[in-house]
Design a protein around this motif. Structure first.
Motif, PDB file in Angstrom:
ATOM      1  N   LEU A 379       0.627  -1.326  -0.015  1.00 10.81           N
ATOM      2  CA  LEU A 379      -0.090  -0.059   0.109  1.00 10.81           C
ATOM      3  C   LEU A 379       0.805   1.129  -0.159  1.00 10.81           C
ATOM      4  O   LEU A 379       2.055   1.239   0.466  1.00 10.81           O
ATOM      5  N   ALA A 380       0.208   2.353  -0.505  1.00 10.69           N
ATOM      6  CA  ALA A 380       1.043   3.604  -0.386  1.00 10.69           C
ATOM      7  C   ALA A 380       0.409   4.309   0.734  1.00 10.69           C
ATOM      8  O   ALA A 380      -0.608   3.925   1.263  1.00 10.69           O
ATOM      9  N   GLU A 381       1.266   5.237   1.230  1.00  6.77           N
ATOM     10  CA  GLU A 381       0.694   6.415   2.289  1.00  6.77           C
ATOM     11  C   GLU A 381      -0.493   6.492   2.233  1.00  6.77           C
ATOM     12  O   GLU A 381      -1.142   6.835   1.132  1.00  6.77           O
ATOM     13  N   GLY A 382      -1.611   6.396   3.132  1.00  7.42           N
ATOM     14  CA  GLY A 382      -2.867   6.877   3.030  1.00  7.42           C
ATOM     15  C   GLY A 382      -3.900   5.997   2.430  1.00  7.42           C
ATOM     16  O   GLY A 382      -5.203   6.325   2.306  1.00  7.42           O
ATOM     17  N   GLU A 383      -3.267   4.896   1.826  1.00  8.73           N
ATOM     18  CA  GLU A 383      -4.364   3.999   1.047  1.00  8.73           C
ATOM     19  C   GLU A 383      -5.070   2.867   2.235  1.00  8.73           C
ATOM     20  O   GLU A 383      -4.447   2.760   3.224  1.00  8.73           O
ATOM     21  N   VAL A 384      -6.174   2.392   1.658  1.00  9.22           N
ATOM     22  CA  VAL A 384      -6.883   1.422   2.449  1.00  9.22           C
ATOM     23  C   VAL A 384      -6.947   0.161   1.798  1.00  9.22           C
ATOM     24  O   VAL A 384      -7.142   0.176   0.730  1.00  9.22           O
TER      25      VAL A 384
END
Lengths: 432, 175
Positions: A379-384
């Motif tokens: 996941l990238a930063e801020g992803e869910v």
């Protein structure tokens, strides 16, 4: 006074009690993967003790990052490969034959009721589903296990989880274990074995029991365990058929590992599963569990279906049944990793992979990969992520990412809507 | 036996997991020293700076309950060890982490919650040092202007591991 299954297994394997309360037991299986074993191998080499206590009891696999993603992971694989070769370890599973350890090793018939098992992997508790004592350990315990075939534990107390009632439509083993963890909390079972009992467990398949036992560690448990029965025999039959006159004889023999009715437990919890609904975690701890019907609008970026918790054939079948004829929402990427080559192959033959691909999923090879933020779906930063895995720790699937743990059906439904979703409206009730 | 004691790093949170102590992406390292820069990189705790000055000075960690939960990775105690932190004091630990500490000849000391609260209070006096007397099972906390002693207990097995230098040494001599 009666004994629990774990007490019986310890008694049968007790090698030494160097101090009161510390029991050193002999090991039936020592499992190794490429993340936690290479440093044990290096230390054994440095000590001039590069050998194994019994090559037939060592099972090794490259599974966490495979095929290698970079030079460092390639080196870990190389160390494993060469070590297995020079020590005569025949059960070594390299690229092409490899899969997630806790799905692959049961499938190979390596685990039997009454066995003692360690691995440098916290989800080793999965194998308790077969009526074994199976504990995750660190690299030093693994190293001693490899060299001497023993491991030390505190005298094991058990917690009994009595599961009664009937699983409702859309509710699965994953929802049950999330509820158990919510009740126990993240350290409620520390230093204890979590013994799953009751009619709900009796009716579960081995795959479902593995899902239950897999997450015992998320409540701090040393191992999960289920009592071996006809289901266990059915699963293991291809591997044990020469040992018994018939299945009934095997079932009868395995009863020697059953907990006595007057065994002592440090705590007993009764959970009526009839009251459960599809659930998920909300937060960075696996005991932060909520009903999916109550989480509100939580937009997701990725669905991940796989792992040692829920990457087995029945998991893919359930997810595919929800997904069939739908498409992933525009905002969502889907990644599915069948946990072993055999599962991959069966899913291919059954047309399940086609269903995933038609819905827009990327089908990747068997690997732990994204579950621990290593590869194939970080996941990238801020992803869910709506995920069928077992840990929602901060950064687990990628720095700054948020992981919501749930059943394959719930993850599949969430992919269709693009937000955390109760799967029941996407499922067809049997008989309708 | 390893050396224990020195300046204290307070980690004021429960359930600090091994992914926070050393993220999985660094687990492809095959040398313990390589883990050094990444200790506590993903710790989620208000005001904590993974690159702060604690990094070079701290020798003892004082924290709350269930420290080291999650993954079995011994990289977590190693990441502490290569940063010269060989003693952790907490209300409780995850089983595997605690065993990994003692297996490596390090100390994972458990104290009652009220005692840990008291040590956190002592930390408000400014920089706190902790001397560890393994044989006497004593911790001596000192700050500019005072000091306070606490007794601790570890199991006979854990003590034997610390004395032997770890589980490999102990097991190799015995089995």
């Amino acid at each position: 006074m009666g004994k629990t299954i774990t007490e019986k297994i310890f008694e049968a394997h007790l090698k030494d009690e160097p101090f009161s309360g510390t029991q050193v037991i002999s090991l039936d299986v020592v499992m190794c993967h490429e993340i936690t074993t290479p440093i044990a191998i290096a230390d054994l080499e440095w000590r001039g003790k590069d050998r194994v206590f019994d090559p037939s009891k060592i099972k090794a696999v490259i599974d966490h990052v495979t095929p290698a993603k970079d030079s460092k992971s390639a080196m870990q694989g190389k160390i494993m490969r060469e070590w297995a070769k020079r020590n005569g370890i025949k059960d070594f599973f390299d690229v092409g034959k490899n899969g997630v350890c806790h799905a692959l090793f049961p499938e190979k018939g390596f685990i039997r009721p009454g066995y003692t098992v360690i691995m440098g992997d916290s989800h080793t508790c999965t194998h308790g589903a077969f009526g074994a004592f199976a504990a995750g350990v660190g690299t030093t315990d693994l190293e001693v296990g490899i060299l001497k075939g023993v491991c030390a534990f505190r005298r094991p107390d058990s917690i009994k989880i009595n599961l009664t009632g009937k699983l409702q439509f859309g509710v699965f083993a994953k929802d049950v274990i999330l509820e158990v963890i919510r009740v126990l909390t993240v350290n409620g079972a520390t230093d204890k074995v979590v013994e799953f009992r009751g009619p709900v467990v009796d009716a579960m398949t081995m795959e479902e029991r593995m899902t239950l036992c897999n997450m015992a560690i998320e409540a701090g448990g040393t191992s999960g365990v289920c009592l071996p029965d006809a289901q266990t025999v059915e699963y293991l039959w291809p591997f044990i058929q020469n040992d018994y006159a018939g299945k009934d004889a095997a079932v009868a023999d395995f009863k020697k590992w059953h907990s006595d009715s007057d065994a002592t437990y440090v705590a007993t919890y009764g959970i009526d599963v009839s009251k459960l609904e599809p659930a998920t975690t909300v937060g960075y701890k696996p005991d932060q569990v909520k009903k999916l019907s109550e989480v509100g609008d939580v937009v997701i970026n990725q669905v991940y279906i796989g792992s040692c918790t829920n990457g087995r054939l029945s998991d893919l079948e359930i997810a595919a049944s929800v997904i069939k004829g739908t498409k992933l929402a525009d905002n969502v990427r889907g990644v599915v990793s069948p946990a072993t080559p055999a599962i991959f192959s069966q899913a291919m033959e059954m047309g399940l992979l086609r269903i995933f691909m038609d819905a827009g999923y990327c089908v990747v090879n068997p690997t732990c990969g994204a579950c621990l933020g290593m590869s194939t779906g970080v996941l990238a930063e801020g992803e869910v992520c709506a995920s069928t895995t077992n840990r929602n720790f901060n950064g687990r699937m990628g720095k700054g990412g948020m992981v919501h743990l749930m059943s394959p059906a719930s993850a599949a439904a969430s992919g269709i809507t693009g937000k955390l979703t109760d799967p029941r409206k996407f499922m067809i009730k049997k008989g309708e | 036996m390893k050396t224990f004691g020195g300046p204290v790093l307070f980690l004021d949170r429960s359930d600090i997991n091994t992914d926070e102590i050393i993220p999985a992406k660094y687990l492809t390292e095959v040398k313990k020293e390589a883990l050094k820069p990444y200790l506590l990189e993903d710790l989620k705790m208000d005001g904590f700076n993974p690159a702060g000055s604690w990094r070079s000075s701290s020798r003892v960690v004082v924290t709350r309950s269930n420290f080291g939960c999650g993954s079995s990775r011994e990289h977590a105690p190693w990441a502490l060890e290569v940063n010269d932190i060989t003693c952790v004091i907490a209300v409780s630990y995850a089983r595997i982490f605690r065993q990994n500490m003692f297996n490596g000849g390090m100390l994972a000391i458990e104290l009652p919650e009220s005692t840990v609260n008291e040590i956190f209070e002592l930390g408000k006096n400014g920089a706190l040092g902790c001397a560890v007397e393994v044989d006497k099972s004593k911790l001596i906390f000192s700050w500019n202007g005072g000091s306070k002693e606490f007794d601790f207990s570890i199991s006979d097995f854990d003590r034997a591991l610390v004395k032997a230098g770890g589980w490999v040494e102990f097991a190799d001599a015995r089995y």
